[in-house]
Design a protein around this motif. Sequence first.
Motif, PDB file in Angstrom:
ATOM      1  N   VAL A   1     120.286 -22.633  -9.762  1.00  0.00           N
ATOM      2  CA  VAL A   1     121.383 -22.890  -8.700  1.00  0.00           C
ATOM      3  C   VAL A   1     120.744 -23.133  -7.435  1.00  0.00           C
ATOM      4  O   VAL A   1     121.135 -23.834  -6.600  1.00  0.00           O
TER       5      VAL A   1
ATOM      6  N   PRO B   1     128.145 -28.167  -5.632  1.00  0.00           N
ATOM      7  CA  PRO B   1     127.923 -29.109  -4.567  1.00  0.00           C
ATOM      8  C   PRO B   1     129.001 -30.072  -4.808  1.00  0.00           C
ATOM      9  O   PRO B   1     129.749 -30.031  -5.616  1.00  0.00           O
TER      10      PRO B   1
ATOM     11  N   TYR C   1     121.547 -26.391  -4.873  1.00  0.00           N
ATOM     12  CA  TYR C   1     121.963 -25.914  -3.518  1.00  0.00           C
ATOM     13  C   TYR C   1     121.121 -26.378  -2.435  1.00  0.00           C
ATOM     14  O   TYR C   1     121.409 -26.856  -1.292  1.00  0.00           O
ATOM     15  N   ALA C   2     119.625 -26.228  -2.679  1.00  0.00           N
ATOM     16  CA  ALA C   2     118.635 -26.565  -1.467  1.00  0.00           C
ATOM     17  C   ALA C   2     118.159 -27.851  -1.662  1.00  0.00           C
ATOM     18  O   ALA C   2     117.044 -28.240  -1.126  1.00  0.00           O
ATOM     19  N   GLY C   3     118.692 -28.870  -2.538  1.00  0.00           N
ATOM     20  CA  GLY C   3     118.037 -30.116  -2.895  1.00  0.00           C
ATOM     21  C   GLY C   3     116.609 -29.978  -3.410  1.00  0.00           C
ATOM     22  O   GLY C   3     116.708 -29.007  -4.353  1.00  0.00           O
ATOM     23  N   GLY C   4     115.682 -30.777  -3.460  1.00  0.00           N
ATOM     24  CA  GLY C   4     114.578 -30.933  -4.095  1.00  0.00           C
ATOM     25  C   GLY C   4     113.535 -29.441  -3.967  1.00  0.00           C
ATOM     26  O   GLY C   4     112.404 -29.575  -4.409  1.00  0.00           O
ATOM     27  N   THR C   5     113.833 -28.481  -3.120  1.00  0.00           N
ATOM     28  CA  THR C   5     113.161 -27.615  -2.802  1.00  0.00           C
ATOM     29  C   THR C   5     112.689 -26.777  -4.109  1.00  0.00           C
ATOM     30  O   THR C   5     113.465 -26.296  -4.811  1.00  0.00           O
TER      31      THR C   5
ATOM     32  N   ARG D   1     123.037 -15.891  -8.072  1.00  0.00           N
ATOM     33  CA  ARG D   1     122.336 -16.287  -6.753  1.00  0.00           C
ATOM     34  C   ARG D   1     120.767 -15.894  -7.242  1.00  0.00           C
ATOM     35  O   ARG D   1     120.082 -17.080  -6.390  1.00  0.00           O
TER      36      ARG D   1
END
Lengths: 232, 283, 579
Positions: free
Chosen positions: C570, C368, C574-578, C565
Amino acid sequence: MSDRPQLAIDGLTGGYGDIVVLSGFTATVDPGSTACVAGRNGVGKTTLLRLVTGALAPVAGRVRLGDAEITHAPRHRRLRLGMGYAPQENVVFDDLTVLENLTLAAADRSLDRYDELLDAFPRIGERLSQRAGTLSGGEKKILSFCRALAEATELVVLDEPSEGVQPENIALMTGIIEAEKAKGRSFLIVEQNLGLIEVVADAVHLLDHGECIYSAPAGADVRGELSRRMRL
Amino acid sequence: MELIATHGLNFLYAFATLALVVLGLAVVFGLLGVMNMAHGEFVMIGAYSALAVQQAGLPFLFAIPAAIAVCVVIGWLVEWGLVRHLYKRPFDTLLATWGLAILMREVVEAIFGREYQSVDQVLPGTFSLAGVEYPAYRVVLMGIIAVLFGALFAWYQRSNAGARVKAMVQNPALAAAMGIDTERLARWTFVFGVTTAGLAGVLLSPLVRVEPFMGLDYLLSSFFILVVGGLGSLEGLIVGSGVIGGTDIFLSALFDKTSGYLGVLTISIVFLWLRPNGIVSRL
Amino acid sequence: MALSLGYSAAIVVALAAVPFAWGSFTAFQLGLYLIYGIAAQGVALCWGRAGFLPLGQALFFGIGAYIVGAALKTGAGWAAFAPAIIAACVLPALLAGLVGLLVFNRQIGSGPYFSLITLALAMLGFQLANALDWLTGGFNGMTGIPGLPGIDPFGSYYFVIVAALVISTAVLALVASSPFGQLLSAVRDNEERLQFFGFATHRLKAASFAIAGAVAGLAGALYAPHQGIVTPQTVGFLLSAELVIWTAVGGRFGLLGPVAGAVLIGFMASGLRNSFAYWEIAIALVFIVVVLRLPAGLGGLAAGLLGRFVPARSQLVRERPQLVERSPDAGNCDLRFDAVHVRMGTVEILNGLEFTVDQPGVHCIIGPNGAGKTSALNALTGRLPVAHGDIVWRGRSLANTRPYLAARHRIGRKFQVPSVFADLSVGQNLDIALWSGRLAWFDYLSPAPFGWRTGALDDLRDRFGFLADETRRAGELSVGERQMLDFSMTMLAEPHLVLLDEPCAGLSPAETGAMIEAIAAISADTGLVTIIVEHDMAVVERLADRVIVMHQGEVLTAGAMDEVRADQRVQAVYAGGTK
């Protein structure tokens, strides 16, 4: 509440030098609602906010805040028209105290407007006399979030407010945004955190290569769509 | 003993006056990034204001508001007409202000002539300090400078305007996003800087030769101080003034004036070579 | 600048005719202005060509004048003059070169420091000339300097001056048209990029300043027998300032402009200074206007007018007959980041970054914003200071190196925003890349390097068709073309480790495809190590042999694309706190 949108962006295009980073972005944010913008890194999200807040002059397109045309208004005037902004990076002045950071723009240096916010985030209130540079990254983001909220009367522009912030504080932020929306304030938020987007967004716009490739109202399967398009 | 006291006082005097002279350049170059080649000429304007006040038969103190008024007007016009357009082109600022310096010298020469002139002594007596008789005006001047710096420091630390200047220097984008009119703030910062130079010129005028080219020395010693001390902090200004003033006084006393100048120039070149950010480096 | 031989000959003939047409007094006056013009040519070399401004050039002029003056006063005539004029050129050159090396050592660009130091030096020279009575005659100056034996200062000496002007112009024209001259233009245009091709720009600048010092010394040497007196004023600030004004007004980009400026203003001043009280003020105003509005001076204006009537000669299409190859110098390709810490103020940008590369191929760094990807490349190439830890390339530590040294270790670098020499032509841009690491000392002034080509250049021209038109100005290329030119230049230097920062930023989908293909092909052919910082996963997917994921100044994980991936961490980044 009037029926004009709080923020109207029409065909906004801009970039750096002759490199166009964002082209033809169009969206509106109604009073009391939140628009979220998502997408990979480097697709023009921050550029969009820089154009909206006046840090960057657009090549084409228009921006209206309430009844005022602000496409080319100087940055400091946008704040007086009711727009507050919390950037993604370099969010505070490290060499100034927390108090100075919060009250810099205010003529009177009073903390009145911060009562509720400081109740929610007592860590900030405890550190008013400390240099802001001594705060952690997450605390700085919260400080910046509080400042933008206190300064903005109409529209709050947030660039990745949850980045580096602890989950419980993200939840607090989310609650505050919801509460402020109920009072009629609008938000334009660039965010990658799907959890936050799902709660606060009334509309989601997905950017790729400088263009809006997907817009959805709240409740659509934003998560599935984003995950698929972000390839991760 | 007396000799040491005299030299000590001379050093303090050189240190104080240098700090006063460099202040304006430190503000303009350190905070705004504008190398104002006409800095010394604003000092000169201050000195000529004192001369003009004297020629008009008015008391010396009138020179202070006169110099402030002249410098504010010229500084405002220069920022508005010249510097404002060049903030992102430092090389052009250098050239333009250098041209301005020539212009200011020539205009003053056209009005007052090229010859050396002098402003009458103010407070001609002496004070007894540490067993030495020292010129009264110098002592008073050191006191004024100390008070001035104390007040300035307190103001810069405490006032909202000081905080805004710091904010603008640290992160102009964020400052503007927070509703600070950075253009206006930069203009008044510039005006403030050149006005302190003018004030320095008034205060120094009874002690120096007043002539159109007097500004060059002030520009260069200010520049040396910033190179050695470092940009952007009051500490750097103080340390730099001490080093440059001390070297100059020491070598001048030991040998002659030229050696002192050679010494400070050599120190500055060595700093640029090995430690270009100065002693108090903020980077 | 590029005056043809015919024009130059006409000017020389016209100059030689002056004593016959206007008499010897006018010629005497003109001779002085021509002397000043020679010194101003040196200022133009520094300022117009290399982009830094010397404000104390009279120092070197004065040194030359005092040396020759003292030599002639011995009465030894030519026997003293001949070595003296050499010393009058060499000593200022050495002094200027030394000052340049010291001051430019850590200063990039044309900042004010150099200008102020030269100004201070001139002031020091003035003080010394006043103080050293026994050497210089002090305040009254060195008087009674005889002329050259058999040459009348008011007569035939004028032709000596014209001859000297011809020589200095010819030498400076040679310098300007050599690879060295082209590198100076590149310094002015984009000094930092030049460093990443392995050129020690502070030495180039110091060398050009030394040449300017020599030219000023030569002018001073001519001055002493012409005037018969040398005073501290010849060293001082005023003459220094005037040299800059003449250069600015006459035009700093050529060799004749400065001379024309000195002559024009000189004659106007001698006519107007006494009758027009505000002459000096007028000159100062003209200078400010020229600086702000007319950077090329009156010379540029004249050339522009001339250009309307006489079409400019089209730049010759470069022949590149000479095939050069760079020593393959096949070494290992071990790169190691060893607990690297980089700080900026209080912020930790690299926080113990640790990874190794020991295989050729394409290694992509993703992560990021703010993860420290570009900072890692900056630390490796000496653009950011390393606080702790070490960076080792082929067994050599590169922590806190300097960009030109990194380039000499065969590390190539392409920045995210395309960085080319915008004022130079495409061909000149390619030249500079080809010269990287290949120029021997004697090549700097030789025309041969202009004819160089390499196999890689031929390949790149096939790939990117726009490179064939070498006369286009690089600044006029589209963004995509500039990206490709920048990439081509990086590859032409034939690095063994190449660092590409978002090579596809700002490219259209078609251009992105071409770029990916070029990177893949060159990387496969040459077996070099390529490190790419990239946000666009499509690019990473196509190119990466290995992916390194960075987060908050550290490596999160590394491996093949699929492994990375699948990594939960990772995805979280990339998807924040999800969760």
